[in-house]
Design a protein around this motif. Structure first.
Motif: not given
Ligand code: PRX
Length: 629
Positions: A498, A394, A396, A293, A370-371
């Motif tokens: 997840r 958002t 991703w 991020t 996260e959610p």
């Molecule tokens: O499970 C989802 C959650 O964070 C995971 C990705 O983590 P990372 O690669 O560390 O990146 C985090 C920031 C981009 C995803 O597989 N996640 C990320 N954003 C959300 C989310 N779960 C729900 N809502 C979101 N907005």
């Protein structure tokens, strides 16, 4: 590049599906290229190969810096808010940032860093972190930023995997009321690393450090000895830009590789559109640059779009829980992009910390990592956004390079807890366990993406097969995200979390296997199993079931020791919240741990364990249930 209305979004989305190459080529035209690309896209998901804009020659720093100088050289590129609110904030204009990046790039060159070499960056959130990142990109070196909270062992693993020749760090870091000895940690790591030739050390805390002759250099001395003229290295769009390590369900963290052209286009396009950035606005992303991020929405996206990006060194609760709001007020922040865990934690301190602050500058809010639960969504929207700021949830991942599913601020109709709709270029599909696409609305399944976008992961460093296996083999022909997802009657997406053995603790991604390996290294531990359980603030907490050689005489002490071991091996973010000592684990006859059962017990759902008849020793379940913490 900017979509302005919901109608325009729908048109752009359709165009991006009908003619992805034409769509992205048009976006790419708006960047600075030394030589045009030969081919927009070539891809093969069977082999996990994707290439965007191959043959195109560019340098991301020319897009992030040089091209803004004429028009907005004196505009702030970075506003830095130090850990201590009594200290002076620092503003770096595009001119100043350009000058410092070129200067530091010359330091790297002077010490033998060349295009393609890997450089590990382990720094606190100071302006020099952005400078170091961009200096690497300037000369074509590949940066691998390691989050400042990771342990010496984690740093060493990452340095060794990428075979870094240089480390950039600081004497120490200020984090809230703590002073963290960064250089000492690097020294401890480097005992295990043979590839590192030079270490550049920035002065931040004046913590005493040992400087090794011939290896260690002071940042401040070095930048005095070079000039600030440094032409950008010509890079192919598909040359490597950076490696960022992230956890998966098995093994050690993987080095996710992003390349120059596609990543630049995707990070910038999504920044401009999701946040609807207007010239002059101050964008405050509270993430650390040690995570994706920060890479995409503190450094590359905002700077390539000519924005002003606020970098905060400290934590939201220091000196007290009003720190974010004071920063918003002081720097007239227009866009605030933070994580649900921060919101939930600040909610817990009560509205007294919020009241009385001037939020009138705020125009847009974002959430990531996260959610976001409904309560936190409304609290953020109402108390911070005054019910008039759009709130973008958002979704991703590190592997995606940029935001994938999200509202466009003020354009896409919002729905609390929903990431809403895919951005142009993103083709999500839900699949069932057998890999069959689930069509229609009002359905849920595993989230996959069926067509490449410019920010997609290119490989996992040094092990392409691992990339193929992890992301492209579960559902052949598709990129598998590892997330479960619901598509409601309106076609809106909500990410449910997840579906693999990856935990999301306070927005940090942690593999259960990593934590287990760390726990198992503690003397007296025979075996362990780690699962996530719902946690009010962190989203998920870490629950460890541990078998010991002998029944612990002082269980509390043993728990503390286990936490300390995990901290030392991975970092404090991976410390278990709960440790239950057990005499056995629920295993199938083939020896596989039934995590489903452990997860249910940790959630307190003990009457709903499903079929336990296939277990080797069903009695163990009763014992675990009885001892639940
Ligand atoms: O499970 C989802 C959650 O964070 C995971 C990705 O983590 P990372 O690669 O560390 O990146 C985090 C920031 C981009 C995803 O597989 N996640 C990320 N954003 C959300 C989310 N779960 C729900 N809502 C979101 N907005």
């Amino acid at each position: 590049m900017r979509i302005k209305t919901f109608e325009e979004y729908k048109v752009a989305y359709q165009q991006s599906v009908d003619d992805p190459e034409g769509f992205w080529a048009e976006v790419a035209q708006q960047f600075q290229w030394r030589k045009p690309w030969k081919k927009v896209l070539s891809w093969d998901f069977q082999e996990a190969r994707t290439k965007w804009f191959e043959g195109g020659v560019m340098n991301i720093t020319e897009n992030a810096l040089d091209r803004h100088l004429a028009e907005r050289g004196d505009q702030p590129a970075i506003i830095w808010e130090p850990n201590n609110p009594e200290d002076q904030a620092v503003t770096l204009t595009y001119h100043v940032l350009f000058d410092q990046v070129c200067r530091f790039a010359n330091v790297l060159k002077k010490h033998g860093v060349k295009k393609g070499d890997r450089v590990c960056i382990y720094l606190p959130m100071v302006p020099e972190l952005t400078i170091a990142v961009l200096a690497c990109a300037r000369i074509g070196a590949v940066h691998s930023v390691v989050f400042g909270g990771f342990s010496a062992k984690s740093i060493a693993d990452r340095i060794n995997d990428a075979e870094c020749s240089m480390v950039i760090t600081s004497d120490g870091a200020f984090r809230g009321s703590k002073v963290i000895p960064m250089k000492d940690t690097v020294d401890e790591a480097l005992v295990q690393c043979s590839t590192v030739e030079k270490v550049i050390v920035l002065t931040r805390t004046r913590t005493p450090v040992h400087m090794l002759k011939g290896r260690d250099l002071w940042w401040e001395d070095e930048v005095k000895q070079v000039n600030s003229v440094c032409p950008a290295e010509p890079m192919d769009a598909e040359d490597m830009l950076f490696i960022l390590y992230t956890s998966g369900s098995t093994g050690k963290p993987k080095g996710v590789v992003h390349t120059c052209g596609g990543y630049m286009i995707y990070a910038t396009y999504t920044f401009a559109n999701v946040f609807q950035y207007e010239p002059g606005e101050v964008h405050f992303c509270t993430a650390d640059i040690g995570w994706i991020t920060g890479h995409s929405y503190i450094v590359y996206g905002p700077l390539c779009y000519g924005a002003t990006s606020l970098v905060f060194e400290g934590v939201p609760t220091y000196p007290d829980a009003s720190r974010f709001w004071k920063i918003v007020e002081r720097h007239k922040v227009n866009i605030l992009y933070t994580a649900p865990t921060a919101i939930r934690s600040l909610m817990g301190f009560g509205l007294d910390y919020v009241k009385g602050h001037d939020f009138s500058s705020l125009k847009k809010l974002g959430s990531v990592g996260e959610p976001i639960n409904e309560e936190a969504w409304h609290w953020y929207k109402t108390n911070i956004g005054g019910d008039h700021c759009p709130l973008v949830d958002t979704w991703w991942q590190t592997e995606n390079g940029g935001i994938m599913i999200s509202p466009l601020a003020g354009i896409t109709p919002e729905k609390p807890t929903f990431a809403t709709l895919p951005l142009p270029g993103i083709q999500p599909v839900l699949v069932d366990e057998s890999g069959k696409e689930i069509e229609g609305n009002g359905v849920s399944g595993n989230l996959c993406i069926k067509f490449p976008w410019p920010g997609i992961i290119r490989t996992t460093y040094g092990d392409h097969e691992r990339c193929r296996q992890t992301y492209f083999s579960t559902y052949p022909g598709m990129y598998f995200t590892g997330d479960g997802c619901l598509r409601d009657e309106d076609g809106y997406y909500r990410i449910t979390g997840r579906v693999d053995d990856v935990l999301n603790v306070s927005g940090h991604r942690i593999g259960t296997a990593e934590v287990e390996n760390a726990i198992n290294m503690h003397l007296g531990v025979v075996e362990s199993a780690v699962v996530g359980y719902p946690h009010d603030i962190k989203g998920q907490g870490i629950y460890a079931y541990v078998i010991t050689e002998h029944a612990p005489q002082d269980p509390e002490m043993f728990r503390k020791d286990i936490s300390a071991t995990v901290s030392r091996i991975i970092g404090p973010i991976a410390k278990p919240d709960k440790v239950q000592f057990v005499s056995g684990l629920p295993k199938t006859r083939s020896g596989k741990i039934m995590r489903r059962i452990l997860r249910k017990i940790s959630e307190g759902d003990v009457n709903n364990l499903g079929d336990t008849s296939t277990l080797l020793d069903p009695a163990v379940v009763e014992e675990i249930k009885a001892g639940k913490l």
